[in-house]
Design a protein around this motif. Structure first.
Motif, PDB file in Angstrom:
ATOM      1  N   PHE A  75       0.822  -1.202   0.000  1.00  0.00           N
ATOM      2  CA  PHE A  75       0.000   0.000   0.000  1.00  0.00           C
ATOM      3  C   PHE A  75       0.863   1.262   0.000  1.00  0.00           C
ATOM      4  O   PHE A  75       0.560   2.234  -0.670  1.00  0.00           O
ATOM      5  N   ASP A  76       1.953   1.255   0.764  1.00  0.00           N
ATOM      6  CA  ASP A  76       2.729   2.493   0.874  1.00  0.00           C
ATOM      7  C   ASP A  76       4.226   2.322   0.646  1.00  0.00           C
ATOM      8  O   ASP A  76       5.003   3.183   1.032  1.00  0.00           O
ATOM      9  N   ARG A  82       1.359  -8.323   4.607  1.00  0.00           N
ATOM     10  CA  ARG A  82       1.377  -7.572   3.343  1.00  0.00           C
ATOM     11  C   ARG A  82       2.495  -6.541   3.300  1.00  0.00           C
ATOM     12  O   ARG A  82       2.895  -6.088   2.255  1.00  0.00           O
ATOM     13  N   PRO A 115      -3.687 -10.286  12.334  1.00  0.00           N
ATOM     14  CA  PRO A 115      -4.466 -11.444  12.792  1.00  0.00           C
ATOM     15  C   PRO A 115      -4.519 -12.555  11.750  1.00  0.00           C
ATOM     16  O   PRO A 115      -4.845 -13.688  12.091  1.00  0.00           O
ATOM     17  N   HIS A 116      -4.184 -12.234  10.486  1.00  0.00           N
ATOM     18  CA  HIS A 116      -4.307 -13.242   9.431  1.00  0.00           C
ATOM     19  C   HIS A 116      -2.976 -13.859   9.031  1.00  0.00           C
ATOM     20  O   HIS A 116      -2.893 -14.590   8.054  1.00  0.00           O
ATOM     21  N   ALA A 156      -6.825   7.369   5.759  1.00  0.00           N
ATOM     22  CA  ALA A 156      -6.885   6.551   4.551  1.00  0.00           C
ATOM     23  C   ALA A 156      -6.231   5.195   4.800  1.00  0.00           C
ATOM     24  O   ALA A 156      -6.754   4.149   4.422  1.00  0.00           O
ATOM     25  N   ARG A 157      -5.087   5.228   5.453  1.00  0.00           N
ATOM     26  CA  ARG A 157      -4.360   3.991   5.732  1.00  0.00           C
ATOM     27  C   ARG A 157      -5.175   3.080   6.669  1.00  0.00           C
ATOM     28  O   ARG A 157      -5.314   1.886   6.445  1.00  0.00           O
ATOM     29  N   TYR A 177      -8.119   1.627   4.856  1.00  0.00           N
ATOM     30  CA  TYR A 177      -7.649   0.602   3.931  1.00  0.00           C
ATOM     31  C   TYR A 177      -7.449  -0.715   4.683  1.00  0.00           C
ATOM     32  O   TYR A 177      -7.877  -1.771   4.245  1.00  0.00           O
ATOM     33  N   GLU A 178      -6.795  -0.629   5.847  1.00  0.00           N
ATOM     34  CA  GLU A 178      -6.526  -1.853   6.606  1.00  0.00           C
ATOM     35  C   GLU A 178      -7.816  -2.499   7.095  1.00  0.00           C
ATOM     36  O   GLU A 178      -7.973  -3.717   7.037  1.00  0.00           O
ATOM     37  N   VAL A 212      -9.475  -4.196   4.113  1.00  0.00           N
ATOM     38  CA  VAL A 212      -8.797  -5.416   3.691  1.00  0.00           C
ATOM     39  C   VAL A 212      -8.988  -6.528   4.731  1.00  0.00           C
ATOM     40  O   VAL A 212      -9.299  -7.675   4.387  1.00  0.00           O
ATOM     41  N   ASN A 213      -8.844  -6.174   6.008  1.00  0.00           N
ATOM     42  CA  ASN A 213      -8.987  -7.201   7.041  1.00  0.00           C
ATOM     43  C   ASN A 213     -10.408  -7.742   7.117  1.00  0.00           C
ATOM     44  O   ASN A 213     -10.612  -8.954   7.222  1.00  0.00           O
ATOM     45  N   ARG A 220     -11.012  -9.994   4.136  1.00  0.00           N
ATOM     46  CA  ARG A 220     -10.378 -11.304   4.289  1.00  0.00           C
ATOM     47  C   ARG A 220     -11.170 -12.179   5.255  1.00  0.00           C
ATOM     48  O   ARG A 220     -11.393 -13.360   5.008  1.00  0.00           O
TER      49      ARG A 220
END
Lengths: 384, 229
Positions: free
Chosen positions: A153-154, A295, A323-324, B126-127, B130-131, B134-135, B138
């Protein structure tokens, strides 16, 4: 030159602090408008640097052994801003005018002479070092982006090719500027040992609020040109090669290595791993590769490949907050490393965010590692 | 922006990301046996969003700094015009001129600092968002997939095959992730609207401030070339 008088007068100006620095720059720019263009719009950080550099110079004015290397580095470093000999007198005049203004009725002819003499010496050393460096290297290097890959992402991994060879030692870093953010610089470390073709890999994380890193991660493309200063720093470089050293020095220089990497702090450590490989892989390397989530382990593939090729290299990917996560160690890099060994006989390199580095160093020392085993970069940069 | 950027096929959404384009974005399916959606395409898309926001931030910061500089300089100029002009015309620098320039610099910095705080906050949000997305995606995808696979095992009987199970799992995974993109699109929409409002607020006073009679530019304007790129 009366050193005590000089220090006393600086003490008065230093107490005024930022206001004095602001006055200095306004005086300088008003008399020399063309110099304004060498600075960014916001000057707050610049004023801090000026005050800390001047403070360092004045407090070491009678300790030339320390002062001269500092001034030489300062002089060489100013080449990338386009500073030339003609700029020094203008700076000297503005400095003395500023001191005279704030010292007011305490300002004397003698002080004016002290400061003129001191500034003359400082400017002379800086300028000589810049001239000397100018005989062997350009003031800056322009480097074309030949590859740009966004890995998470960054985080982006870039390969750049400087137009002239840019000499550096693995573990060093250089100031980098991007055309999208003029006059703003950020220090980055090459992630590879020097190559015959001169290309350099950069690992860049977009930090929140970071102007240069945001531009490099999200907006720079293949074909764009970055500007780089000379390589600096010796805190993260490997001890010299063992050949030709005394028996005891050789024992130190041949110690196995523990490396703790947080995020893009991997870059200088990867460069050092390549150096160990180039020198024959005579030292075992344990590299703990830390990130927040799986990630964020943006170079796992490259590092695994390296470990596959180098039997003396061991990679331990670690995530602190996912957690994944599967197939990786969970926890902070330093905690995971300490579960495997006590590392009392290793040379230890730590690189990452300030919190990660300081946390790791403290934990290691608490667990019996001696501080001189540990190499890490200081987060104070007086020389810029 | 690199000229090849549009044509090289990596960014099929083009320069500006509109919310409609985000909503209508389609991601290719990979062959069965790998992950259920083309992860590279989704990641690439998210980067385009980030780039767009980052570009707006830079634009905003520059507009605001420029604006503050002009407004500050104009105000000073109007209140002290006669005096300042004589001062600046002279060979030396006077205290008034120095103080004037210092005040203008402080004003610019206050604006820049405010903009930076604002951008930093937006970037963190934003970050974080995003997390979360995504989490969540999933987690949901995994739960859905497990449910479907259990059902498949229970009902497939003689038809059961490992490939069939993978295909079922993949289809569910993909659908769950596509659903989560709606959430992302809504988030980006809100961010875009915020920036649009900010930029609009700034555009008005900036225009026209340059209308000074020839030779009487405000003091700060001698440095205007620093904004050229």
């Amino acid at each position: 030159m009366d050193v005590e008088r000089l220090k006393w007068s600086w003490g008065l100006a230093e107490r005024i602090g930022d206001e004095a620095a602001l006055h200095f720059y306004s005086t300088l720019f008003l008399a020399n408008p063309e110099i304004r263009e060498m600075f960014p719009i916001g000057m707050a950080g610049q004023r801090d640097k000026l005050l800390s550099a001047l403070g360092h110079i004045v407090s070491h004015v009678d300790a030339t052994d320390e002062l001269v290397p500092f001034l030489k580095q300062l002089g060489r470093d100013h080449r990338r801003f386009g500073v030339v000999a003609e700029h020094f007198p203008a700076v000297g005049e503005a400095l003395i005018a500023t001191l005279a203004h704030f010292l007011d009725d305490q300002w004397t002819e003698e002080l004016a002479e002290d400061w003129a003499a001191a500034f003359g010496v400082v400017a002379g050393v800086m300028n000589d070092a810049a001239t000397e460096a100018g005989q062997t290297s350009p003031p800056w290097w322009d480097a074309e982006v030949v590859a740009h890959e966004r890995r998470s992402f960054d985080v982006a991994v870039l390969q750049i090719k400087p137009h002239y060879r840019l000499p550096y030692v693995p573990g060093q870093s250089m100031a980098v500027q991007c055309h999208l953010r003029p006059r703003q610089w950020r220090y980055l470390s090459p992630a590879n040992a020097p190559r015959p073709d001169g290309t350099i890999d950069l690992h860049v994380r977009h930090v929140a609020g970071g102007q240069v890193s945001a531009a490099i991660v999200h907006s720079v493309h293949v074909g764009d040109v970055l500007r780089l200063g000379a390589a600096v720093g010796r805190r993260l470089t490997l001890s010299p090669r063992a050949d030709g050293l005394s028996a005891s020095s050789r024992a130190v220089a041949e110690r196995d290595l523990l490396m703790l990497a947080g995020g893009t702090g991997l870059a200088p450590l990867k460069s050092i791993v390549e150096q160990v490989a180039a020198e024959g892989g005579r030292r075992r390397v344990h590299l703990y590769l830390g990130a927040r989530t799986e990630r964020d382990l943006y170079d796992l593939k490259g590092m695994s490949q390296l470990a596959y090729e180098c039997p003396w290299l061991r990679i331990v990917p670690t995530v602190s907050d996912d957690p994944h996560a599967q197939d990786v160690a969970i926890g902070s890099v330093v905690d995971v490393a300490l579960q495997h060994d006590s590392w009392l006989n290793h040379e230890i390199f730590v690189c990452g965010s300030e919190a990660m580095v300081m946390g790791s160093v403290n934990t290691l020392v608490q667990r019996g590692v001696t501080p001189d085993q540990i190499r890490y970069e200081s987060f104070q940069r007086p020389v810029e | 922006m690199h000229p090849d950027h549009e044509g090289n096929g990596r960014h099929r959404w083009g320069r500006q990301i509109s919310v409609d384009r985000i909503r209508s974005a389609r991601f290719g399916r990979t062959t069965i046996g790998r992950r259920g959606f083309n992860e590279d395409e989704v990641t690439d898309f998210l980067h385009r969003v980030a780039e767009e926001v980052s570009g707006l931030e830079a634009e905003l910061a520059q507009v605001r700094a420029e604006n503050a500089r002009i407004k500050g300089a104009l105000r000073e100029w109007q209140s002290q015009s006669g005096e300042a002009r004589t001062l600046l015309g002279g060979a030396g620098t006077s205290m008034e001129a120095i103080n004037l320039l210092s005040r203008a610099q402080r004003q610019i910095e206050a604006q820049v600092a405010e903009t930076e705080r604002y951008c930093r906050q937006r970037e963190r949000e934003a970050r974080q968002r995003y997390e979360e997305i995504v989490n969540n995606a999933r987690q949901h995808a995994r739960e859905d997939a497990e449910r479907v696979v259990r059902a498949y095992r229970a009902t497939a009987g003689n038809q059961y095959s490992p490939e069939g199970e993978r295909a079922e799992r993949t289809a569910v995974w993909l659908n769950a992730l596509l659903r989560s993109l709606d959430a992302l699109a809504a988030h980006v929409d809100a961010t875009r609207r915020t920036f649009a409002v900010e930029v609009e607020k700034l555009s008005e006073p900036a225009s026209g401030s340059w209308a000074f009679p020839e030779g009487t530019a405000p003091p700060g304007a001698v440095y205007s070339s620093q904004y050229r790129q």
